[in-house]
Motif scaffolding. Structure first.
Motif: not given
Length: 286
Positions: A99-113
Motif C-alpha cells: 500500500n504505497y502513498r497515492v492521491a494527495a500524497n503521491a508526489h515524487y518521491p513518496n511512492p518510490m520511497e
C-alpha cells in the motif's frame, strides 16, 4: 472487452479477498505491517498510509512485492493486488502487497520511497517471515507498473539517498502489466499529474520516463500490453521494449490484440495466460 460475466467474476473475487482479510483479522492475525517507524511517521505523517500485507507460503521461497495500479490516485487492491497474490502463492512465491502513498500524497518521491522501504522491510524480517530476501521480484500494473519500472532503473539512488546502502535494493526481476512507462509521450495524464504535479517541466518528465533512463543494469523484465488500450497506450510498452533491446537487457514483451486496460489476470480475454508465461520467465532468470 469487459463482459458482464467478467464483472460478476471480479465482484466474486473481491468478496473472497475481503473475506480473506476479515478472517485473518478475526483470528487475531496481523494484516497490515507498517514500513516506517513512529519517529519517521511523526516527521512525515503521510508515511502512516504506507504498509505491506503479507501473503505467505514461507518455505524460504522467492518473494514478490505487488504494487497495484490506480493512476497514483487510488490502489486497485482486488484484481491487481489480491488476485495476483493468490496466483503467485499457487505458483510457489511469497507475496507482500504494498500500500504505497497515492492521491494527495503521491508526489515524487513518496511512492518510490515506500517501495524502497518495503524491500528493506522484507530483507530485515526475512528470517521471521521465512522468505527468500535474495530473490525479490517487483510486479506492478498500470501506474504500479510505472512505480516498479522506474524503481528498477533508479534503485541505486534510493540505496544511497534514503537507506545508506544498508541493503541492495536491486530487484531480481520485474513483471509489468500494461505499464505507464513514459511521462512525456502518450502518457497517462492523471498518473503524471499525481506524481509530478500540474506544472512539471520537460526535464522532470524526461527524468521519470523509463524508456529514457533504463540502462544495461536493468533487471530481467517480463511485460505485456493490449493493442487498443485507450487508457495507457501500448506505445509505452513498445518504447520500453525498444530501450531494453538497445541496452541488451533480457526481457519478454507480449502484445495481445484485445483486452483493454485494468484487466489483471486477464481471464476470458486474448491476454489470458500471460501470468503462466511470466512464471516461466521467472523460472528462467532467477
Amino acid at each position: 472487452m469487459i463482459t458482464l460475466k467478467n464483472r460478476l467474476a471480479n465482484k466474486h473475487r473481491r468478496f473472497m479477498f475481503e473475506r480473506y482479510l476479515a478472517k485473518k483479522r478475526l483470528s487475531g492475525e496481523k494484516i497490515f505491517y507498517p514500513i516506517y517507524s513512529k519517529e519517521e511517521i511523526e516527521e512525515e505523517p503521510s508515511r502512516a498510509f504506507a504498509n505491506v500485507i503479507p501473503f505467505l507460503i514461507k518455505k524460504n521461497a522467492p518473494t514478490v512485492i505487488v504494487c497495484p495500479g490506480g493512476a497514483y490516485e487510488f490502489l486497485s487492491f482486488n484484481n491487481e493486488g489480491g488476485d495476483y497474490a493468490r496466483a503467485f502463492n499457487k505458483a510457489g512465491y511469497n507475496v507482500f502487497m504494498l500500500n504505497y502513498r497515492v492521491a494527495a500524497n503521491a508526489h515524487y518521491p513518496n511512492p518510490m520511497e515506500d517501495l524502497a522501504r518495503a524491500i528493506c522491510f522484507v530483507k530485515a524480517h526475512s528470517a521471521a517471515f521465512c522468505v527468500n530476501a535474495e530473490k525479490i521480484i517487483l510486479c506492478g500494473s498500470s501506474a504500479g507498473g510505472h512505480l516498479c519500472a522506474y524503481f528498477a532503473a533508479r534503485f541505486e539512488e534510493f540505496e544511497s539517498v534514503y537507506h545508506n546502502r544498508q541493503y541492495s535494493l536491486r530487484p531480481s526481476a520485474v513483471i509489468l502489466a500494461y505499464p505507464v512507462i513514459s511521462m512525456k509521450e502518450e502518457t497517462h495524464e492523471i498518473t503524471r499529474l499525481r506524481l509530478l504535479g500540474l506544472h512539471s517541466t520537460p526535464e522532470e518528465q524526461a527524468d521519470k520516463s523509463v524508456e529514457l533512463i533504463a540502462d544495461e543494469n536493468y533487471p530481467p523484465t517480463f511485460f505485456w500490453h493490449c493493442e487498443g488500450d485507450k487508457t495507457v497506450p501500448i506505445s509505452n510498452s513498445i518504447r520500453l521494449d525498444e530501450r531494453l533491446s538497445k541496452m541488451g537487457v533480457k526481457h519478454v514483451f507480449m502484445r495481445y490484440p484485445r483486452g483493454g486496460h485494468g484487466i489483471g489476470l486477464a481471464r476470458n480475454t486474448t491476454a489470458a495466460g500471460w501470468f503462466e508465461k511470466a512464471i516461466r520467465f521467472l523460472q528462467e532468470v532467477l
